[in-house]
Design a protein around this motif. Structure first.
Motif, PDB file in Angstrom:
ATOM      1  N   GLU A   6       0.848  -1.185   0.000  1.00 36.47           N
ATOM      2  CA  GLU A   6       0.000   0.000   0.000  1.00 36.47           C
ATOM      3  C   GLU A   6       0.892   1.247   0.000  1.00 36.47           C
ATOM      4  N   GLY A   7       0.532   2.216  -0.815  1.00 33.43           N
ATOM      5  CA  GLY A   7       1.323   3.433  -0.923  1.00 33.43           C
ATOM      6  C   GLY A   7       2.286   3.437  -2.095  1.00 33.43           C
ATOM      7  N   THR A   8       2.302   2.335  -2.873  1.00 35.33           N
ATOM      8  CA  THR A   8       3.158   2.279  -4.058  1.00 35.33           C
ATOM      9  C   THR A   8       2.666   3.277  -5.102  1.00 35.33           C
ATOM     10  N   LYS A   9       3.602   4.004  -5.712  1.00 36.54           N
ATOM     11  CA  LYS A   9       3.275   4.964  -6.767  1.00 36.54           C
ATOM     12  C   LYS A   9       3.850   4.463  -8.089  1.00 36.54           C
ATOM     13  N   SER A  10       3.156   4.778  -9.185  1.00 32.36           N
ATOM     14  CA  SER A  10       3.645   4.329 -10.481  1.00 32.36           C
ATOM     15  C   SER A  10       3.442   5.401 -11.537  1.00 32.36           C
ATOM     16  N   THR A  11       4.341   5.413 -12.503  1.00 29.19           N
ATOM     17  CA  THR A  11       4.282   6.327 -13.639  1.00 29.19           C
ATOM     18  C   THR A  11       4.484   5.507 -14.907  1.00 29.19           C
ATOM     19  N   THR A  12       3.683   5.772 -15.928  1.00 20.57           N
ATOM     20  CA  THR A  12       3.757   5.027 -17.179  1.00 20.57           C
ATOM     21  C   THR A  12       4.073   5.964 -18.332  1.00 20.57           C
ATOM     22  N   MET A  13       4.974   5.523 -19.207  1.00 22.85           N
ATOM     23  CA  MET A  13       5.232   6.269 -20.434  1.00 22.85           C
ATOM     24  C   MET A  13       5.566   5.290 -21.547  1.00 22.85           C
ATOM     25  N   THR A  14       5.372   5.720 -22.783  1.00 20.95           N
ATOM     26  CA  THR A  14       5.663   4.888 -23.941  1.00 20.95           C
ATOM     27  C   THR A  14       6.669   5.595 -24.827  1.00 20.95           C
ATOM     28  N   GLY A  17       9.005   2.114 -28.789  1.00 18.94           N
ATOM     29  CA  GLY A  17       8.320   0.845 -28.972  1.00 18.94           C
ATOM     30  C   GLY A  17       8.096   0.060 -27.701  1.00 18.94           C
ATOM     31  N   ARG A  18       8.325   0.705 -26.544  1.00 16.15           N
ATOM     32  CA  ARG A  18       8.117   0.024 -25.263  1.00 16.15           C
ATOM     33  C   ARG A  18       7.243   0.856 -24.330  1.00 16.15           C
ATOM     34  N   ARG A  19       6.395   0.175 -23.592  1.00 15.88           N
ATOM     35  CA  ARG A  19       5.633   0.821 -22.513  1.00 15.88           C
ATOM     36  C   ARG A  19       6.405   0.603 -21.225  1.00 15.88           C
ATOM     37  N   LYS A  20       6.806   1.683 -20.586  1.00 15.29           N
ATOM     38  CA  LYS A  20       7.656   1.615 -19.408  1.00 15.29           C
ATOM     39  C   LYS A  20       6.873   2.043 -18.173  1.00 15.29           C
ATOM     40  N   VAL A  21       6.915   1.206 -17.154  1.00 23.70           N
ATOM     41  CA  VAL A  21       6.201   1.484 -15.902  1.00 23.70           C
ATOM     42  C   VAL A  21       7.237   1.582 -14.788  1.00 23.70           C
ATOM     43  N   HIS A  22       7.257   2.730 -14.122  1.00 24.32           N
ATOM     44  CA  HIS A  22       8.216   2.974 -13.029  1.00 24.32           C
ATOM     45  C   HIS A  22       7.446   2.977 -11.716  1.00 24.32           C
ATOM     46  N   TYR A  23       7.829   2.077 -10.797  1.00 25.87           N
ATOM     47  CA  TYR A  23       7.191   1.970  -9.485  1.00 25.87           C
ATOM     48  C   TYR A  23       8.127   2.521  -8.407  1.00 25.87           C
ATOM     49  N   THR A  24       7.568   3.273  -7.485  1.00 26.85           N
ATOM     50  CA  THR A  24       8.291   3.700  -6.295  1.00 26.85           C
ATOM     51  C   THR A  24       7.537   3.162  -5.081  1.00 26.85           C
ATOM     52  N   PHE A  25       8.226   2.364  -4.265  1.00 32.33           N
ATOM     53  CA  PHE A  25       7.598   1.707  -3.136  1.00 32.33           C
ATOM     54  C   PHE A  25       7.754   2.540  -1.864  1.00 32.33           C
ATOM     55  N   GLU A  28      11.069   3.511  -0.544  1.00 36.11           N
ATOM     56  CA  GLU A  28      11.850   4.287  -1.510  1.00 36.11           C
ATOM     57  C   GLU A  28      12.649   3.408  -2.481  1.00 36.11           C
ATOM     58  N   SER A  29      12.451   2.106  -2.449  1.00 35.47           N
ATOM     59  CA  SER A  29      13.036   1.264  -3.488  1.00 35.47           C
ATOM     60  C   SER A  29      12.210   1.440  -4.766  1.00 35.47           C
ATOM     61  N   GLU A  30      12.802   1.065  -5.898  1.00 34.02           N
ATOM     62  CA  GLU A  30      12.157   1.308  -7.184  1.00 34.02           C
ATOM     63  C   GLU A  30      12.169   0.049  -8.047  1.00 34.02           C
ATOM     64  N   MET A  31      11.218  -0.016  -8.971  1.00 35.42           N
ATOM     65  CA  MET A  31      11.184  -1.081  -9.963  1.00 35.42           C
ATOM     66  C   MET A  31      10.731  -0.482 -11.282  1.00 35.42           C
ATOM     67  N   PRO A 202       5.139  12.736 -24.164  1.00 30.30           N
ATOM     68  CA  PRO A 202       4.222  11.898 -24.917  1.00 30.30           C
ATOM     69  C   PRO A 202       3.848  10.644 -24.172  1.00 30.30           C
ATOM     70  N   ASP A 203       2.526  10.432 -24.049  1.00 33.17           N
ATOM     71  CA  ASP A 203       1.992   9.184 -23.504  1.00 33.17           C
ATOM     72  C   ASP A 203       2.605   8.844 -22.160  1.00 33.17           C
ATOM     73  N   CYS A 204       2.604   9.799 -21.218  1.00 27.42           N
ATOM     74  CA  CYS A 204       3.152   9.579 -19.887  1.00 27.42           C
ATOM     75  C   CYS A 204       2.038   9.751 -18.873  1.00 27.42           C
ATOM     76  N   LYS A 205       1.769   8.696 -18.073  1.00 27.69           N
ATOM     77  CA  LYS A 205       0.670   8.718 -17.108  1.00 27.69           C
ATOM     78  C   LYS A 205       1.191   8.402 -15.722  1.00 27.69           C
ATOM     79  N   GLN A 206       0.516   8.932 -14.721  1.00 27.75           N
ATOM     80  CA  GLN A 206       0.968   8.722 -13.361  1.00 27.75           C
ATOM     81  C   GLN A 206      -0.219   8.422 -12.470  1.00 27.75           C
TER      82      GLN A 206
END
Length: 207
Positions: A6-14, A17-25, A28-31, A202-206
């Motif tokens: 709970e509390g994980t944040k994510s940001t998405t961008m394309t 040719g790849r959809r990239k999802v960045h998670y911050t837990f 403060e670790s990241e994936m 372009p195509d960046c969502k949070q």
């Protein structure tokens, strides 16, 4: 089985040719996960945590491998072409590891599961190679390792590649289906992340 704390944040961008999802837990670790836009296959998953001094640690790759680095002089840094290289790739219904540069005959290899250490163990009869492989997805889900889910083969072409396959259990398939649905729903949401100068990338969502 929760996907993330709970509390994980994510940001998405394309891009590229790849959809990239960045998670911050919360710790403060990241994936970062990268998916092929056309096939939606997972191409890269990497993680990093904060160091003891609070800085950013090095990225650790669970799936895929780092791109070759270019030095100031313009030379490309790559592992020795003779060294075995372990790379995990993901298939729709299985985890797969490919170990390149293993030229020995198939009978040389032994692949087993160490249930106590929760690892796949690869060794050769000539003692030229030994490797323990974690399956982080099963560890996070607290699922047991099963002998019947593991298989392997050897591709002798070129320098030789040992291919290990572990069939994904039903709880992992269910979780991946839920994450895929959430990822695509997020990708359809309006852009809220601003870029440099207040412009939206372009195509960046949070969320």
């Amino acid at each position: 089985m929760p996907a993330f704390p709970e509390g994980t944040k994510s940001t998405t961008m394309t891009s590229g040719g790849r959809r990239k999802v960045h998670y911050t837990f919360p710790d403060e670790s990241e994936m970062v996960e990268e998916f092929d836009v056309q096939t939606d296959a997972l191409v890269v998953r990497k993680r990093r945590s904060r160091t003891l001094l609070g800085g950013q640690g090095e990225w650790s790759f669970e799936v895929g491998e780092p791109s070759a680095r270019v030095t100031i002089e313009g030379d490309t840094l790559r592992p020795s072409a003779a060294n075995p290289v372990l790379v995990r790739v993901d298939r729709p219904h299985a985890f797969e590891w490919r170990i390149r540069n293993l030229p020995y005959p198939k009978a040389t290899y032994s692949v087993s599961i160490d249930h106590e250490q929760r690892q796949v163990v690869v060794r050769t009869a000539n003692k030229k190679y030994f490797k323990r492989i974690d399956i982080a997805d099963l560890d996070r889900a607290r699922l047991p390792l099963e002998e019947e889910a593991l298989s392997w083969t050897h591709e002798p072409a070129g320098a030789g590649t040992l291919v290990l396959t572990y069939r994904k259990p039903a709880p992992i398939l269910k979780l991946e289906k839920e994450l895929k649905l959430a990822r695509h729903q997020q990708a359809d949401e309006p852009v809220v992340a601003a870029g440099v100068g207040g412009e939206q990338p372009p195509d960046c969502k949070q969320q």
